[in-house]
Design a protein around this motif. Structure first.
Motif, PDB file in Angstrom:
ATOM      1  N   LEU A  80       0.825  -1.202   0.000  1.00 37.82           N
ATOM      2  CA  LEU A  80       0.000   0.000   0.000  1.00 37.82           C
ATOM      3  C   LEU A  80       0.863   1.258   0.000  1.00 37.82           C
ATOM      4  CD1 LEU A  80      -2.883  -0.936   2.483  1.00 37.82           C
ATOM      5  CD2 LEU A  80      -3.038  -0.601   0.021  1.00 37.82           C
ATOM      6  N   GLU A  81       1.929   1.244   0.808  1.00 41.23           N
ATOM      7  CA  GLU A  81       2.823   2.396   0.852  1.00 41.23           C
ATOM      8  C   GLU A  81       3.516   2.595  -0.493  1.00 41.23           C
ATOM      9  OE1 GLU A  81       5.525   2.097   4.152  1.00 41.23           O
ATOM     10  OE2 GLU A  81       3.901   2.019   5.609  1.00 41.23           O
ATOM     11  N   ALA A  82       3.910   1.493  -1.122  1.00 42.86           N
ATOM     12  CA  ALA A  82       4.545   1.591  -2.439  1.00 42.86           C
ATOM     13  C   ALA A  82       3.555   2.137  -3.462  1.00 42.86           C
ATOM     14  CB  ALA A  82       5.073   0.231  -2.876  1.00 42.86           C
ATOM     15  N   ALA A  83       2.311   1.690  -3.365  1.00 43.87           N
ATOM     16  CA  ALA A  83       1.291   2.195  -4.289  1.00 43.87           C
ATOM     17  C   ALA A  83       1.044   3.678  -4.041  1.00 43.87           C
ATOM     18  CB  ALA A  83      -0.010   1.408  -4.116  1.00 43.87           C
ATOM     19  N   ARG A  84       1.015   4.078  -2.774  1.00 48.10           N
ATOM     20  CA  ARG A  84       0.835   5.509  -2.465  1.00 48.10           C
ATOM     21  C   ARG A  84       2.007   6.319  -2.996  1.00 48.10           C
ATOM     22  NH1 ARG A  84      -0.652   4.217   3.604  1.00 48.10           N
ATOM     23  NH2 ARG A  84      -2.778   3.504   3.320  1.00 48.10           N
ATOM     24  N   ALA A  85       3.211   5.787  -2.812  1.00 51.35           N
ATOM     25  CA  ALA A  85       4.393   6.496  -3.305  1.00 51.35           C
ATOM     26  C   ALA A  85       4.359   6.590  -4.821  1.00 51.35           C
ATOM     27  CB  ALA A  85       5.664   5.791  -2.841  1.00 51.35           C
ATOM     28  N   ALA A  86       3.947   5.507  -5.479  1.00 54.65           N
ATOM     29  CA  ALA A  86       3.857   5.528  -6.934  1.00 54.65           C
ATOM     30  C   ALA A  86       2.788   6.521  -7.385  1.00 54.65           C
ATOM     31  CB  ALA A  86       3.546   4.126  -7.461  1.00 54.65           C
ATOM     32  N   THR A  87       1.683   6.561  -6.658  1.00 48.51           N
ATOM     33  CA  THR A  87       0.625   7.506  -6.986  1.00 48.51           C
ATOM     34  C   THR A  87       1.120   8.932  -6.805  1.00 48.51           C
ATOM     35  OG1 THR A  87      -1.024   5.900  -6.260  1.00 48.51           O
ATOM     36  CG2 THR A  87      -1.738   8.185  -6.447  1.00 48.51           C
ATOM     37  N   ALA A  88       1.839   9.169  -5.706  1.00 49.94           N
ATOM     38  CA  ALA A  88       2.383  10.513  -5.473  1.00 49.94           C
ATOM     39  C   ALA A  88       3.393  10.858  -6.554  1.00 49.94           C
ATOM     40  CB  ALA A  88       3.035  10.579  -4.095  1.00 49.94           C
ATOM     41  N   GLN A  89       4.214   9.895  -6.951  1.00 49.03           N
ATOM     42  CA  GLN A  89       5.192  10.129  -8.018  1.00 49.03           C
ATOM     43  C   GLN A  89       4.469  10.443  -9.324  1.00 49.03           C
ATOM     44  OE1 GLN A  89       8.446  10.324  -7.773  1.00 49.03           O
ATOM     45  NE2 GLN A  89       8.848  10.543  -9.938  1.00 49.03           N
ATOM     46  N   ASN A  90       3.416   9.683  -9.619  1.00 44.17           N
ATOM     47  CA  ASN A  90       2.640   9.938 -10.833  1.00 44.17           C
ATOM     48  C   ASN A  90       2.007  11.321 -10.793  1.00 44.17           C
ATOM     49  OD1 ASN A  90       3.289   7.463 -11.867  1.00 44.17           O
ATOM     50  ND2 ASN A  90       1.390   6.474 -11.255  1.00 44.17           N
ATOM     51  N   LYS A  91       1.487  11.705  -9.621  1.00 39.88           N
ATOM     52  CA  LYS A  91       0.873  13.028  -9.496  1.00 39.88           C
ATOM     53  C   LYS A  91       1.901  14.117  -9.725  1.00 39.88           C
ATOM     54  CE  LYS A  91      -2.963  11.873  -6.446  1.00 39.88           C
ATOM     55  NZ  LYS A  91      -3.557  12.053  -5.121  1.00 39.88           N
ATOM     56  N   SER A  92       3.103  13.936  -9.130  1.00 44.96           N
ATOM     57  CA  SER A  92       4.119  14.966  -9.314  1.00 44.96           C
ATOM     58  C   SER A  92       4.579  15.001 -10.765  1.00 44.96           C
ATOM     59  CB  SER A  92       5.302  14.741  -8.378  1.00 44.96           C
ATOM     60  OG  SER A  92       5.962  13.535  -8.697  1.00 44.96           O
ATOM     61  N   GLU A  93       4.689  13.841 -11.410  1.00 41.35           N
ATOM     62  CA  GLU A  93       5.060  13.818 -12.822  1.00 41.35           C
ATOM     63  C   GLU A  93       3.987  14.485 -13.669  1.00 41.35           C
ATOM     64  OE1 GLU A  93       5.877   9.774 -13.851  1.00 41.35           O
ATOM     65  OE2 GLU A  93       7.741   9.720 -12.694  1.00 41.35           O
ATOM     66  N   LYS A  94       2.722  14.230 -13.359  1.00 46.09           N
ATOM     67  CA  LYS A  94       1.637  14.879 -14.088  1.00 46.09           C
ATOM     68  C   LYS A  94       1.685  16.388 -13.893  1.00 46.09           C
ATOM     69  CE  LYS A  94      -1.651  11.050 -14.015  1.00 46.09           C
ATOM     70  NZ  LYS A  94      -2.929  10.568 -13.466  1.00 46.09           N
ATOM     71  N   LEU A  95       1.970  16.814 -12.648  1.00 41.94           N
ATOM     72  CA  LEU A  95       2.049  18.243 -12.365  1.00 41.94           C
ATOM     73  C   LEU A  95       3.177  18.884 -13.160  1.00 41.94           C
ATOM     74  CD1 LEU A  95       0.983  20.611 -10.681  1.00 41.94           C
ATOM     75  CD2 LEU A  95       2.605  19.964  -8.901  1.00 41.94           C
ATOM     76  N   VAL A  96       4.332  18.220 -13.202  1.00 41.39           N
ATOM     77  CA  VAL A  96       5.457  18.742 -13.973  1.00 41.39           C
ATOM     78  C   VAL A  96       5.097  18.800 -15.449  1.00 41.39           C
ATOM     79  CG1 VAL A  96       7.801  18.200 -14.744  1.00 41.39           C
ATOM     80  CG2 VAL A  96       7.226  18.052 -12.325  1.00 41.39           C
ATOM     81  N   LEU A  97       4.434  17.762 -15.942  1.00 40.52           N
ATOM     82  CA  LEU A  97       4.028  17.725 -17.344  1.00 40.52           C
ATOM     83  C   LEU A  97       3.057  18.855 -17.650  1.00 40.52           C
ATOM     84  CD1 LEU A  97       4.183  16.175 -20.016  1.00 40.52           C
ATOM     85  CD2 LEU A  97       2.262  14.805 -19.224  1.00 40.52           C
TER      86      LEU A  97
END
Length: 163
Positions: free
Chosen positions: A77-94
């Protein structure tokens, strides 16, 4: 008659010695049986305690497996949350890059619109408003000539003035 008494006495002694022997054998066997019975009881107790210990260890193994399972779930779950946060930050940068590219494209189209009918650009644009005004090239030449006269030794270090 004496011989018969003697013979009976000998037979009685043989019977007594035989009886003593078998009595001793019976007592020895009884002692051995008691010893073996106590050994059997001891082994039964050991078997019961070993079974109890095995059951206890199996319960501990089960509990530890459950704990490992729950910890792995939590880690996933923590890895999924981290991946989700990483995806969100990547989307924000994009999204930020896309906005910058869109603003850059908009500014390019605005600059093209600013071109005058004669083919020259306007001198005033929002980006040029922040820059200092340019000096005329003649004034810059005049200033640099003054500096050359003041620092003539710095420009020509081998120059020696006449005494």
């Amino acid at each position: 008659m004496q011989e018969m008494l003697e013979q009976v006495r000998e037979e009685m002694e043989e019977l007594n010695s035989s009886r003593d022997f078998w009595e001793y054998q019976a007592l020895d066997s009884e002692y051995l049986i008691q010893y073996l019975q106590s050994a059997v009881e001891e082994w039964k107790q050991k078997a019961v305690s070993s079974n109890d210990k095995a059951k206890e260890l199996q319960a501990q193994v089960f509990m530890l497996k459950e704990e490992i399972h729950s910890l792995r779930k939590e880690q996933n779950l923590e890895a999924a949350r981290a991946a989700t946060a990483q995806n969100k930050s990547e989307k924000l940068v994009l999204v930020c890059h896309m906005k910058e590219n869109q603003q850059h494209a908009n500014s390019n189209s605005t600059k093209q619109k600013e071109v005058l009918s004669e083919g020259r650009r306007k001198t005033y644009t929002p980006s040029s408003a922040l820059l200092p005004q340019r000096r005329s090239p003649f004034w810059e030449i005049g200033n640099s000539a003054l500096m050359l006269r003041q620092n003539s030794k710095a420009i020509f270090p081998l120059h020696c003035p006449d005494p």
